[in-house]
Motif scaffolding. Sequence first.
Motif, PDB file in Angstrom:
ATOM      1  N   ASN A  67     -57.247  27.720   2.372  1.00  0.00           N
ATOM      2  CA  ASN A  67     -57.177  27.884   4.283  1.00  0.00           C
ATOM      3  C   ASN A  67     -56.083  28.496   4.164  1.00  0.00           C
ATOM      4  O   ASN A  67     -55.478  29.248   3.407  1.00  0.00           O
ATOM      5  CB  ASN A  67     -57.243  26.515   4.174  1.00  0.00           C
ATOM      6  N   PRO A  68     -56.108  29.591   5.397  1.00  0.00           N
ATOM      7  CA  PRO A  68     -55.046  30.341   6.195  1.00  0.00           C
ATOM      8  C   PRO A  68     -53.568  29.610   5.515  1.00  0.00           C
ATOM      9  O   PRO A  68     -52.680  30.785   5.558  1.00  0.00           O
ATOM     10  CB  PRO A  68     -55.144  30.821   7.478  1.00  0.00           C
ATOM     11  N   TRP A  69     -53.363  28.954   5.800  1.00  0.00           N
ATOM     12  CA  TRP A  69     -51.954  28.472   5.724  1.00  0.00           C
ATOM     13  C   TRP A  69     -51.149  28.420   4.202  1.00  0.00           C
ATOM     14  O   TRP A  69     -50.641  27.826   4.017  1.00  0.00           O
ATOM     15  CB  TRP A  69     -51.629  27.043   6.047  1.00  0.00           C
ATOM     16  N   SER A  70     -52.623  28.673   2.926  1.00  0.00           N
ATOM     17  CA  SER A  70     -52.252  28.725   2.471  1.00  0.00           C
ATOM     18  C   SER A  70     -51.767  29.669   0.867  1.00  0.00           C
ATOM     19  O   SER A  70     -52.397  30.678   1.479  1.00  0.00           O
ATOM     20  CB  SER A  70     -53.679  28.032   1.515  1.00  0.00           C
ATOM     21  N   LYS A  71     -50.674  29.087   0.176  1.00  0.00           N
ATOM     22  CA  LYS A  71     -50.011  30.331  -0.375  1.00  0.00           C
ATOM     23  C   LYS A  71     -50.901  31.580  -1.432  1.00  0.00           C
ATOM     24  O   LYS A  71     -50.765  32.358  -1.055  1.00  0.00           O
ATOM     25  CB  LYS A  71     -48.438  30.075  -1.283  1.00  0.00           C
ATOM     26  N   GLY A  72     -51.885  31.021  -1.536  1.00  0.00           N
ATOM     27  CA  GLY A  72     -52.759  31.628  -2.682  1.00  0.00           C
ATOM     28  C   GLY A  72     -51.753  31.182  -3.857  1.00  0.00           C
ATOM     29  O   GLY A  72     -51.212  31.026  -4.214  1.00  0.00           O
ATOM     30  N   GLY A  73     -52.488  32.827  -4.745  1.00  0.00           N
ATOM     31  CA  GLY A  73     -52.178  32.942  -5.644  1.00  0.00           C
ATOM     32  C   GLY A  73     -53.447  32.968  -7.198  1.00  0.00           C
ATOM     33  O   GLY A  73     -53.955  31.914  -7.058  1.00  0.00           O
ATOM     34  N   VAL A  74     -52.636  32.850  -8.401  1.00  0.00           N
ATOM     35  CA  VAL A  74     -53.820  32.857  -9.625  1.00  0.00           C
ATOM     36  C   VAL A  74     -53.443  30.669  -9.654  1.00  0.00           C
ATOM     37  O   VAL A  74     -52.360  30.593 -10.100  1.00  0.00           O
ATOM     38  CB  VAL A  74     -52.386  33.423 -10.656  1.00  0.00           C
TER      39      VAL A  74
END
Length: 116
Positions: free
Chosen positions: A84-91
């Motif tokens: 979601n837009p508030w997620s940091k993300g990554g591998v």
Amino acid sequence: MSALPSYAFGTARFQASDLLRGIVLLPRNAVLAFLVAYRAVISPLYGEVCRYYPSCSAYAVGAVQQHGAVWGTIQSAWRILRCNPWSKGGVDDVRPHAHFRYELTPQGFVVPPRKD
């Protein structure tokens, strides 16, 4: 659309002698067929919007391959909720199943291991 990770492909071939042993893999391969179609038709329309690598649809392919239709779908749904837009993300790769005993085709489908 990001490419599938290298662990999502194999070199196995489905043969007619695998038909009876492969019946238990039908639900898994049916979900994989849906995901392959989604990745070919719908996913390119979105472009690179996923905050994670591999993309959510590529993660779903790996999860279903490794953990089956039910548990793989649950893991994929949880991943989509986290993206979601508030997620940091990554591998965020799929954790391999500790006792994965099947083989993968070059298209990513799951087949029984060869006994010869």
